[in-house]
Design an enzyme around this catalytic site. Sequence first.
Site, PDB file in Angstrom:
ATOM      1  N   ILE A  72      42.258  66.124  53.453  1.00 53.92           N
ATOM      2  CA  ILE A  72      41.059  65.573  52.820  1.00 53.92           C
ATOM      3  C   ILE A  72      41.064  64.051  52.863  1.00 53.92           C
ATOM      4  O   ILE A  72      40.079  63.425  53.234  1.00 53.92           O
ATOM      5  CB  ILE A  72      40.939  66.045  51.346  1.00 53.92           C
ATOM      6  CG1 ILE A  72      40.827  67.570  51.270  1.00 53.92           C
ATOM      7  CG2 ILE A  72      39.735  65.403  50.673  1.00 53.92           C
ATOM      8  CD1 ILE A  72      40.825  68.103  49.852  1.00 53.92           C
ATOM      9  N   ALA A  73      42.168  63.444  52.438  1.00 56.88           N
ATOM     10  CA  ALA A  73      42.193  61.984  52.326  1.00 56.88           C
ATOM     11  C   ALA A  73      43.629  61.497  52.406  1.00 56.88           C
ATOM     12  O   ALA A  73      44.583  62.252  52.221  1.00 56.88           O
ATOM     13  CB  ALA A  73      41.551  61.537  51.010  1.00 56.88           C
ATOM     14  N   GLY A  86      46.083  58.250  50.920  1.00 55.07           N
ATOM     15  CA  GLY A  86      46.215  57.146  49.991  1.00 55.07           C
ATOM     16  C   GLY A  86      47.490  56.384  50.245  1.00 55.07           C
ATOM     17  O   GLY A  86      48.286  56.711  51.131  1.00 55.07           O
ATOM     18  N   MET A 120      50.111  56.198  48.345  1.00 56.73           N
ATOM     19  CA  MET A 120      51.310  56.914  47.929  1.00 56.73           C
ATOM     20  C   MET A 120      51.388  58.317  48.497  1.00 56.73           C
ATOM     21  O   MET A 120      52.475  58.879  48.600  1.00 56.73           O
ATOM     22  CB  MET A 120      51.347  57.014  46.393  1.00 56.73           C
ATOM     23  CG  MET A 120      51.730  55.730  45.691  1.00 56.73           C
ATOM     24  SD  MET A 120      51.749  55.961  43.905  1.00 56.73           S
ATOM     25  CE  MET A 120      52.995  57.225  43.748  1.00 56.73           C
ATOM     26  N   ALA A 121      50.238  58.906  48.813  1.00 56.46           N
ATOM     27  CA  ALA A 121      50.260  60.334  49.133  1.00 56.46           C
ATOM     28  C   ALA A 121      49.117  60.708  50.053  1.00 56.46           C
ATOM     29  O   ALA A 121      48.158  59.963  50.241  1.00 56.46           O
ATOM     30  CB  ALA A 121      50.181  61.150  47.844  1.00 56.46           C
ATOM     31  N   VAL A 126      46.281  63.820  50.631  1.00 57.03           N
ATOM     32  CA  VAL A 126      45.623  64.875  49.857  1.00 57.03           C
ATOM     33  C   VAL A 126      45.082  65.929  50.812  1.00 57.03           C
ATOM     34  O   VAL A 126      44.415  65.603  51.798  1.00 57.03           O
ATOM     35  CB  VAL A 126      44.481  64.307  48.978  1.00 57.03           C
ATOM     36  CG1 VAL A 126      43.856  65.426  48.146  1.00 57.03           C
ATOM     37  CG2 VAL A 126      45.010  63.209  48.067  1.00 57.03           C
ATOM     38  N   LYS A 174      48.173  67.173  46.454  1.00 55.48           N
ATOM     39  CA  LYS A 174      48.557  65.792  46.721  1.00 55.48           C
ATOM     40  C   LYS A 174      50.047  65.754  47.026  1.00 55.48           C
ATOM     41  O   LYS A 174      50.872  66.109  46.181  1.00 55.48           O
ATOM     42  CB  LYS A 174      48.231  64.932  45.492  1.00 55.48           C
ATOM     43  CG  LYS A 174      48.389  63.447  45.699  1.00 55.48           C
ATOM     44  CD  LYS A 174      47.855  62.714  44.471  1.00 55.48           C
ATOM     45  CE  LYS A 174      47.840  61.216  44.671  1.00 55.48           C
ATOM     46  NZ  LYS A 174      47.290  60.527  43.486  1.00 55.48           N
ATOM     47  N   ASP A 231      44.567  51.733  36.560  1.00 59.22           N
ATOM     48  CA  ASP A 231      44.053  51.550  37.926  1.00 59.22           C
ATOM     49  C   ASP A 231      42.625  52.073  38.042  1.00 59.22           C
ATOM     50  O   ASP A 231      42.270  52.727  39.015  1.00 59.22           O
ATOM     51  CB  ASP A 231      44.966  52.271  38.932  1.00 59.22           C
ATOM     52  CG  ASP A 231      44.682  51.820  40.371  1.00 59.22           C
ATOM     53  OD1 ASP A 231      44.162  50.705  40.544  1.00 59.22           O
ATOM     54  OD2 ASP A 231      44.971  52.574  41.300  1.00 59.22           O
TER      55      ASP A 231
END
Length: 643
Positions: A24-25, A27, A29-30, A32, A47, A141
């Site tokens: 999906i995406a 980031g 850090m991770a 998804v 995630k 955040d």
Amino acid sequence: MNSVPTDPLIGHTLDERYVIRSRIARGGMAMVYLGNDLRLERRVAIKIMHPHLAEDESFTRRFEQEARSAAGLGHPNVVNVFDQGVDRGVPYLVMEYLPGITLRELLKQQKRLTIDQAFEIGEAVLAGLAAAHAAGIVHRDLKPENVLLADDGRIKIGDFGLARAVSANTTTGQALLGTIAYLSPELVTRGVADARSDLYAFGIVMFEMLTGQQPYQGEQPMQIAYQHAHSEVPAPSTLAPEIGEEIDDLVRWCCQREPDSRPRDASEALEQFRRVREGGTPNTTRVLPTAGFSGISITPSTAVLTDLEQRNLLAANPAAPIAGERSPSDADFVFRARAAGVRRTRRGRWVALLVVMLLALAGIAGWWWGQGPGSQVAIPEVAGSDLAAAQLALEELSLVVSIIDCSSLEVEPGLAAGTEPAADTRVDRGSAVQLCRSTGPQSLAVPTLVGLPTDDAIAAIEAAGFTFGEVLEQRFDGGGANTVIAALGESGEGLGQTYPERSRVDLIVSAGAIPEVRGMDPDAVATMLQAVGLTLDPSLNTEEYNDEIPEGQAIGVLVFTDPVRVGDSVGVSLSRGPQLFAVPDVSGMNVNEAAEALRAAGFSVSTGIVPEGPAGTLFEVKSTSPAAGEMRRAGTEIALRYI
């Protein structure tokens, strides 16, 4: 079929329960993924921390902190965390899957939101923050990327990866992990965050939604950080003049440089936020926090009247001013509006009383004109009237009334929809009359729409007694182009077996399959994708070795959303050609040693007339063909030379 770079996690099952379906995406850090929970049979978002970060204890702790922070909230405006685990040494979280977009994507599409949109999103964000603050958690955040807008209308805060307990407000070197545009002055200067830091970030988000830009601009992050620490956030109305003073005051209250001048937590801000959204407090006197609000004087002796007391006072003397309000001579629009409301209420009561009196007079006149038993009366028109008033009007004509339920497109449920016999029909006194109580539109059977061509589906909707709305979106699902994937009602949910007549039906339609681009050059790929409504974003392209496709040509389309819709951006996996390896230098080795070294390097070996084995130890290799250092594909046959 489209070829995309292989992701080893796609198709993998975590803890024999969560099957990873697609990415999906990505980031910082991770990654998804979209997955399926085999036990509960539902779609979830998974995630998974980047493997290179899993070796860092601080990142692992922060990742696990996100699970604990979000899982303990259980609030409708916070993304739910269902599970946490470790697979092959890499931590993962299992969260609810929310198909939709982020607030950042909405701002990119719309640039600037309406005041109603900003307040609807802002209230949901504050409600989620209030739940977090009440649980002792600071998000740290908050930014548009972490505000999720689901397709079904839900608004949720996600990504609690930087969350900390309210009491643990010292961040040391972690202070600048949040996005710089939304960091509070205390985070920039001292590395300290508490609930009030979240409210500063919320104020910046509200500013951006209302004006279409962030309050501070700069080419370097430190320029923006300096402005946060040393400047006051301007009023949104300086960029959007239609914004009122109360909205300006609310945003600037949240964005005060000194934390003590802001709301103490999100619940206090939410209370004031709702007052501003509703146009003021429930009481006559507006009592607002002094910090950050201009032009408001708070006097301890000011009388505060409840709504009931105000109505009673106005009813007794509409011209009298209420304590704490200006008189009509002050041109107080609030006072005039309330007084006018009371006058309208009183006029409405007189009109209602007059209607009842007229109905009564009509009944009396009918009795007189009828002159006794056997005389006939005309059934009055009662459609749209209060049911009790309609029944009374019919009974005053000496009619025997029974109430039945009838569907109606025009009359609201609960009101009188008509009579049987119909209005203006003349009947004998004592006749039975059925009074119809509206149940609203009739529930009709929903036809099968999924799989039909769009035009046929629209015709079926109209023929079944419903109203076609619009094609909400087109998705690339691999099916037949321009066929219906889903039919949705006015609430945005799927239709059941029945649905109210004339109600709106929207469609989601297939855009067909993503085009096959294998072997095409990038320009041709861009043209083909544009023809079907997709945008090729070169920043999303990747490269990989391929033995079959020449260098620079496409291997397949890369997608980053699920589902892929018309208008989405995609990338392309481009070929780097076959991967080549250097032929190792085996001169001076015997046949056996040379053959072993070449095979270890990925090549096949031809030993010529000297076989491997005992005889191979007696012959020294002088050179190879191809020669040492030449670049060849893996599996190329290398011939040994002895002379």
